[in-house]
Design an enzyme around this catalytic site. Structure first.
Site, mmCIF file in Angstrom:
data_model
loop_
_atom_site.group_PDB
_atom_site.id
_atom_site.type_symbol
_atom_site.label_atom_id
_atom_site.label_comp_id
_atom_site.label_asym_id
_atom_site.label_seq_id
_atom_site.Cartn_x
_atom_site.Cartn_y
_atom_site.Cartn_z
ATOM 1 N N LYS A 107 0.841 -1.192 0.000
ATOM 2 C CA LYS A 107 0.000 0.000 0.000
ATOM 3 C C LYS A 107 0.879 1.246 0.000
ATOM 4 O O LYS A 107 1.807 1.364 0.813
ATOM 5 C CB LYS A 107 -0.918 0.001 1.228
ATOM 6 C CG LYS A 107 -2.031 -1.048 1.174
ATOM 7 C CD LYS A 107 -3.023 -0.751 0.072
ATOM 8 C CE LYS A 107 -4.152 -1.773 0.059
ATOM 9 N NZ LYS A 107 -5.161 -1.465 -0.981
ATOM 10 N N LYS A 214 -13.160 -8.082 -7.880
ATOM 11 C CA LYS A 214 -13.567 -8.410 -6.515
ATOM 12 C C LYS A 214 -15.018 -8.858 -6.577
ATOM 13 O O LYS A 214 -15.902 -8.110 -7.000
ATOM 14 C CB LYS A 214 -13.395 -7.196 -5.594
ATOM 15 C CG LYS A 214 -11.929 -6.788 -5.440
ATOM 16 C CD LYS A 214 -11.740 -5.601 -4.525
ATOM 17 C CE LYS A 214 -10.254 -5.277 -4.368
ATOM 18 N NZ LYS A 214 -10.003 -4.095 -3.525
#
Length: 328
Positions: A107, A214
């Protein structure tokens, strides 16, 4: 056809699971787990999403719990480690929770941090994995095009597998892809797929080389498979910080894809300090099995939310069911 709302709510449990490390600004992940005729399923849109967007997550829960899963082409799925925006010295401890993973998603662009923090974290991840490992970064659309160009240049020495959602819009993704094409670092799209009214626009605009899928935000396994087939790009199946039940949904999606070139972002149960099952879908030798999850009643009870949060979630589920019913 939707199952009756009463059937959806008949065995619904709202849980709050603590995280091992703060992620996406969260210390606790809330979810509704449901049991349908095909097994346990999950409804867990993030709390800031409105009912229209969250309805896709309920459609996915119904698809997985009330309909037969698509045929599987593989019985396990290789997964990446997920590295939150931690300090470089904390990187080995986080990555130790992902045994055998050859890929790490780092991240970056965390609010309150700068590019130097990102470079240090990515450098630590590369050092931990060694030259044979794969490092990908995820900015969650936080950079503008100029910021993204500077960041990609600064991070390019670490042999990036791809950069996920460096900018927010499809037009920006197309521009940054052209600006940095000579570096040979692919651009991946996540939010531009799962949060878009037209999830295929990013592929038509040639704004990405890889698509993130997703299952929950896209409305389920069947819709995700159809999107992948129409887009014609390599895909990575990822999770939305799900419980092991939601991870199982993602694993079934990954197992049904004709081709699976990249390791998938389905190892995130390792970021949970608790789960709803005694056999969580944690990475072993860098992979997770493709299987349904059975919950442990004592864990549902131990991690149940307070009555006020339970009512909030069940009211939300009812509203989303109504959104879906109005579309039929």
């Amino acid at each position: 056809m939707l199952p009756p709302l009463a059937d959806v709510l008949a065995d619904a449990h709202v849980v709050a699971l603590p995280l091992t490390t703060r992620f996406r600004g969260l210390d606790v992940r809330e979810a509704v787990v449901l049991r349908g005729p095909e097994g346990w399923t999950e409804f867990s849109p993030f709390v800031e999403y409105d009912d229209e967007e969250s309805a896709a997550w309920l459609a996915a829960a119904i698809d997985f719990g009330w309909r037969t899963a698509a045929p599987a082409r593989r019985d396990e799925v290789r997964v990446n480690a997920t590295l939150p925006a931690v300090r470089p010295e904390d990187v080995p401890g986080v990555l130790a929770r992902f045994p055998g993973c050859r890929t790490v998603k780092v991240k970056v662009a965390e609010r309150g941090q700068g590019l130097a923090d990102d470079v240090a974290r990515v450098a630590a991840a590369r050092a931990h994995l060694g030259p044979e490992g794969r490092v990908r970064v995820d900015a969650n659309g936080a950079w503008n095009v100029d910021e993204a160009e500077r960041a990609i240049h600064a991070l390019s020495p670490f042999d990036l597998e791809y950069v996920e959602q460096p900018c927010g819009s499809v037009d920006e993704l197309a521009e940054i892809r052209q600006r940095t094409k000579y570096l040979g670092i692919p651009i991946a799209a996540d939010e531009s797929v799962r949060k878009a009214s037209d999830p295929l626009r990013v592929a038509r605009a040639e704004a990405a080389d890889v698509l993130l899928l997703k299952a929950q935000p896209l409305g389920g396994i069947r819709r995700s498979l159809a999107l992948a087939a129409e887009a014609g790009l390599p895909v990575v199946v990822s999770s939305a910080l799900d419980t092991s039940i939601g991870i199982s949904m993602g694993a079934h999606l990954a197992a049904a894809l004709p081709e699976l070139e990249y390791d998938c972002g389905l190892g995130t149960a390792a970021l949970l300090a608790a789960d709803v099952t005694e056999q969580p879908l944690l990475p072993v030798d860098g992979a997770i099995p493709v299987r349904r999850v059975e919950v442990a009643p004592e864990l549902l009870e131990r991690h149940a939310t307070d009555p006020e949060r339970e009512r909030w979630w069940l009211d939300r589920l009812e509203r989303c069911w109504q959104v879906l019913d109005d579309r039929v």
